[in-house]
Design an enzyme around this catalytic site. Structure first.
Site, PDB file in Angstrom:
ATOM      1  N   HIS A 326       0.714  -1.338   0.073  1.00 31.41           N
ATOM      2  CA  HIS A 326       0.093   0.077  -0.035  1.00 31.41           C
ATOM      3  C   HIS A 326       0.891   1.140  -0.030  1.00 31.41           C
ATOM      4  CE1 HIS A 326      -3.045  -2.800   1.115  1.00 31.41           C
ATOM      5  NE2 HIS A 326      -4.128  -1.611   0.634  1.00 31.41           N
ATOM      6  N   GLY A 327       1.986   1.286   0.621  1.00 31.77           N
ATOM      7  CA  GLY A 327       2.817   2.487   0.531  1.00 31.77           C
ATOM      8  C   GLY A 327       4.047   2.301   1.212  1.00 31.77           C
TER       9      GLY A 327
END
Length: 485
Positions: A326-327
């Site tokens: 996700h990041g």
């Protein structure tokens, strides 16, 4: 170009008319139109990043053709790892370069050494995490001989860049979506109407629910040090519904849009906030990503077939990698690890496959036990979302600490305007949850409306109400959260 924009409102009907009324006699022309439209759609943000998706497409197309021709297993492994390194290399550079560099420098500083290294001003290409995994599924499935490589380059390129789900999913498997491109498609009125209905509900989720919740979630999270514990609880709740309305709304619009062109995409959300345990939640949340990691990472690692230590190891790997996907921030890694901790007791007691059917199936209301289980799972999820939304770990821990202060039991304070908007949002959320609950046995909440409202006047009155809400709240155009992933 985003789904809730004027540009897309013009783009979609134009492509639809060309697709069914101009290029409808030739399948190759239809696929070429989809490819050109997808590149236009993607290039609307930044045309320079088209080179990445084109390079990835060409590389995996050629590797797929080579894989089927080679019998030597070592050669085939080299080809597969070439695809993996090319795709993950692009993803790693654009998404994680500065993260690893900054943490590498911090590690040297911690041990008393100074290391000078400059971060790069890297712009993350929209959708790179999604189409990277989509093309990887193709290479892996061809390598495993689960799929014949696609000979038609236009069909393959259209599969990789299919505009409805290109930038935020669902992450399609080559085994599902790719075979639909070489098949002649005929316009199906009922399928198109169903697609429009799902687009309508997706727009409601995004424009009415997510964007309204975002206003207060952003205000409270960005100035969390100034708010009481009760206000921070509201901020976490607003973000919880923001991310669900935002992401599942995108998926609904994507799936509905694909239906307009005769394609079937995989379901990506199945009412996750009605889950009775965390295992059920993860079977219902971002299904395309969860099943991707299950099939291409968790099972190859041994899944849950080994001993206790292997089960624990594989569970943490799958959730931490999912969080990191996700990041490039430690908050996402902790979010993934926290969900692994939630999941472990169910796995170790062999209760992770309970609750396979939707809650209270065939009933109007859940039992008391089901209601308690749903509320418990929901509250655990809200707590985990704080790490997902926070700027960094310090912010997340401070936010949680401030929630559990004496100010938790004070009344939230708003001026008259914001007080009215908060009440309005809770009214909208109540309406939304009622519709979702009533439609929870369907693919999406208002799919079965024709059965529940057998008179056309009732159905169209309901559609008019939904459109009115969308129109009223459409002035605050915001990008979808998952565009940053």
């Amino acid at each position: 170009m985003i789904f809730n924009s004027l540009e897309f409102a013009i783009f979609l009907p134009v492509i639809f008319i060309l697709y069914w009324y101009v290029f409808n006699k030739n399948l190759k022309h239809q696929n070429l139109l989809i490819l050109a439209s997808s590149y236009l759609f993607y290039g609307w943000w930044d045309w320079r990043f088209l080179s990445l998706i084109i390079f990835s497409t060409v590389a995996d197309y050629l590797i797929g053709l080579a894989l089927i021709k080679k019998e030597n297993q070592n050669t085939r492994k080299v080809l597969l790892w070439t695809s993996i390194l090319v795709n993950l290399g692009f993803l790693g550079f654009f998404k994680y370069y500065n993260f690893f560099l900054d943490n590498f420098v911090s590690a040297f500083t911690f041990f008393g050494s100074e290391l000078n290294a400059n971060s790069l001003n890297i712009i993350l290409p929209v959708g790179i995490s999604f189409y990277t995994f989509q093309t990887l599924s193709y290479s892996i499935d061809v390598y495993k001989r689960k799929l014949e490589p696609e000979q038609d380059f236009v069909a393959f390129a259209a599969f990789v860049s299919f505009f409805p789900q290109l930038v935020a999913g669902p992450i399609e498997r080559a085994t599902n979506l790719l075979p639909q491109f070489p098949v002649k498609r005929k316009f199906n009125y009922n399928k198109a109407v169903d697609g429009l209905r799902q687009i309508l509900w997706g727009l409601f989720k995004k424009v009415v629910i997510a964007d309204n919740c975002a206003e207060f979630a952003n205000m409270i999270f960005n100035g969390s040090e100034n708010y009481s514990g009760s206000m921070l609880v509201l901020g976490a709740l607003f973000f919880t519904f923001q991310i669900y309305g935002d992401f599942s709304g995108y998926s609904d619009i994507a799936i509905g849009t694909a239906r307009l062109f005769g394609f079937n995409l995989k379901r990506n959300f199945a009412y996750p906030y009605f889950s009775r345990d965390i295992a059920e939640f993860w079977r219902r949340w971002h299904i395309s990503l969860s099943t991707w990691f299950r099939d291409y990472l968790y099972i190859p690692l041994g899944g849950s077939r080994g001993g206790t230590s292997m089960k624990i190891r594989n569970t943490f790997i799958i959730f931490i990698v999912s969080g990191f996907w996700h990041g490039a921030n430690w908050t996402f890694i902790v979010w993934g690890a926290l969900n692994a901790i939630y999941f472990l007791p169910l796995l170790l007691t062999n209760n992770n496959r309970n609750n396979l059917e939707v809650v209270a199936k065939g009933k109007m209301l859940p039992s008391v036990k089901e209601l308690i289980s749903m509320l418990t799972t929901f509250l655990l999820t809200v707590l985990a979302w704080i790490f997902f939304r926070a700027e960094n770990l310090t912010h997340a821990l401070t936010y949680i600490s401030d929630i559990f202060s004496s100010s938790l039991f004070t009344m939230p304070e708003f001026d008259r305007y914001f007080g009215f908007k908060v009440v309005l949002i809770f009214v909208l959320l109540t309406f939304f949850l009622i519709i979702e609950w009533m439609g929870r046995e369907n693919e999406y909440a208002i799919e079965g409306l024709k059965v529940k409202m057998n008179k056309r006047v009732y159905r169209w009155s309901f559609y008019l109400i939904i459109w009115s809400f969308i129109f009223i709240f459409s002035g605050n155009e915001q990008e979808f959260i998952y565009f940053q992933f």
